[in-house]
Design an enzyme around this catalytic site. Structure first.
Site, PDB file in Angstrom:
ATOM      1  N   ASP A   1     -10.202  -0.666 -24.444  1.00  0.00           N
ATOM      2  CA  ASP A   1     -10.423  -0.746 -23.009  1.00  0.00           C
ATOM      3  C   ASP A   1     -10.623   0.641 -22.427  1.00  0.00           C
ATOM      4  OD1 ASP A   1     -10.344  -3.447 -22.619  1.00  0.00           O
ATOM      5  OD2 ASP A   1      -8.271  -3.512 -21.898  1.00  0.00           O
TER       6      ASP A   1
ATOM      7  N   ARG B   1      -2.826  -8.755 -20.640  1.00  0.00           N
ATOM      8  CA  ARG B   1      -3.817  -8.376 -21.654  1.00  0.00           C
ATOM      9  C   ARG B   1      -3.322  -7.264 -22.588  1.00  0.00           C
ATOM     10  NH1 ARG B   1      -8.871  -7.969 -20.600  1.00  0.00           N
ATOM     11  NH2 ARG B   1      -9.344  -6.032 -21.644  1.00  0.00           N
TER      12      ARG B   1
ATOM     13  N   GLU C   1       2.988  -8.018   8.571  1.00  0.00           N
ATOM     14  CA  GLU C   1       2.949  -6.541   8.570  1.00  0.00           C
ATOM     15  C   GLU C   1       3.756  -5.935   7.428  1.00  0.00           C
ATOM     16  OE1 GLU C   1       0.720  -5.136  10.639  1.00  0.00           O
ATOM     17  OE2 GLU C   1       0.428  -7.240  11.203  1.00  0.00           O
TER      18      GLU C   1
ATOM     19  N   PRO D   1       0.817  -1.219   0.000  1.00  0.00           N
ATOM     20  CA  PRO D   1       0.000   0.000   0.000  1.00  0.00           C
ATOM     21  C   PRO D   1       0.855   1.275   0.000  1.00  0.00           C
ATOM     22  CG  PRO D   1      -0.696  -1.506   1.744  1.00  0.00           C
ATOM     23  CD  PRO D   1       0.596  -2.029   1.201  1.00  0.00           C
TER      24      PRO D   1
END
Ligand code: ADE
Length: 257
Positions: free
Chosen positions: A176, A161, A123, A96
């Protein structure tokens, strides 16, 4: 062409069957468009319990993945990729704390020959491993997953893709969402009337130019109402007079009076 080489460091190698065994990415894996090799840090542990984590210095909850088993696994992955002719394999750590993933990043990574993915659990991983070995830290969004595996699979799917020939219709990757900086337009299929709801008249007209204009207008309008941040970026890069006209028309017809 050489397959796009993915080396993945993970405590849960079986999870990656999700990309190698199913759907568009499954077919691409079968056709050797990409290949995927997993490395389990436990196999590089230096104790009999195959431990790969330890408690954090400074205290706090949970455990931290130790640098040594990860670094040794990265060395193996790197020499495997170098053996394939990939001279400087890039190491990606999913977390993150990374740069937020966008289509531009996906496109850029897809132009390379391979990547080494580091999936953390607990963690996180010892910061010294990140500083020493990681080239790029990537986040798939502002929320916390239980590990990097699903994030790595998101990235692998999105990259694969983009590789030419993976999607049946050669145009479909370019159509897309996000490729033109806009959200996708709405899609419809049979039946023409579903529980009283009609397919928009224009899609039944057979007039391809009108359909294309309508779809572009829907893309612009939906981006304006749902993702104003994307529209700002699009505006900064410049919109055609036609696009501006279509958006104004959409705004007028969607005013709440
Ligand atoms: N690992 C845990 N959460 C993540 C996220 N949001 N993106 C990438 N890797 C992660």
């Amino acid at each position: 062409m050489m397959p796009f080489a993915c080396d993945v460091l993970t405590l849960f190698p079986e999870m990656f069957n999700a990309v190698t065994q199913y759907g568009v990415t499954g077919k691409a894996w079968k056709n050797r468009i990409f290949e995927l090799t997993t490395w389990n840090p436990r196999d590089f542990s230096h104790n009999s319990h195959r431990t790969v984590d330890d408690s954090p210095y400074g205290g706090g909850p949970g455990m931290v993945m130790m640098a040594e088993p990860l670094e040794e696994a990265i060395m193996q992955a790197k020499s495997r990729q170098q053996g394939l002719g990939i001279t400087h394999p890039e190491v990606v750590y999913l977390s993150p704390q990374g740069e937020k993933l966008t289509h531009a990043t996906v496109k850029e990574l897809s132009l390379g020959s391979g990547l080494i993915f580091v999936c953390g659990r607990y963690e996180g991983v010892d910061e010294r491993l990140i500083v020493r070995q990681v080239d790029r830290e990537i986040s798939i969004g502002d929320y916390v997953l239980s590990g990097g595996e699903i994030a790595a699979m998101v990235l692998i799917d999105a990259i694969v893709r983009q590789i030419p020939d993976v999607l049946g219709d050669p145009e479909s990757a370019n159509q897309d969402s996000f490729v033109n900086g806009l959200l996708d337009y709405p899609h419809y299929t049979r039946p023409e009337i579903y529980r009283g709801d009609q397919v928009p008249e224009i899609l039944m007209s057979g007039n391809h130019a009108h359909i294309q204009r309508w779809r572009l207008q829907q893309s612009l309008g939906r981006t304006w109402s749902r993702r104003p941040d994307l529209l700002e970026t699009k505006l900064a890069h410049g919109m055609t007079t036609e696009e501006q006209k279509l958006l104004e028309e959409y705004k007028q017809s969607h005013k709440t009076r």
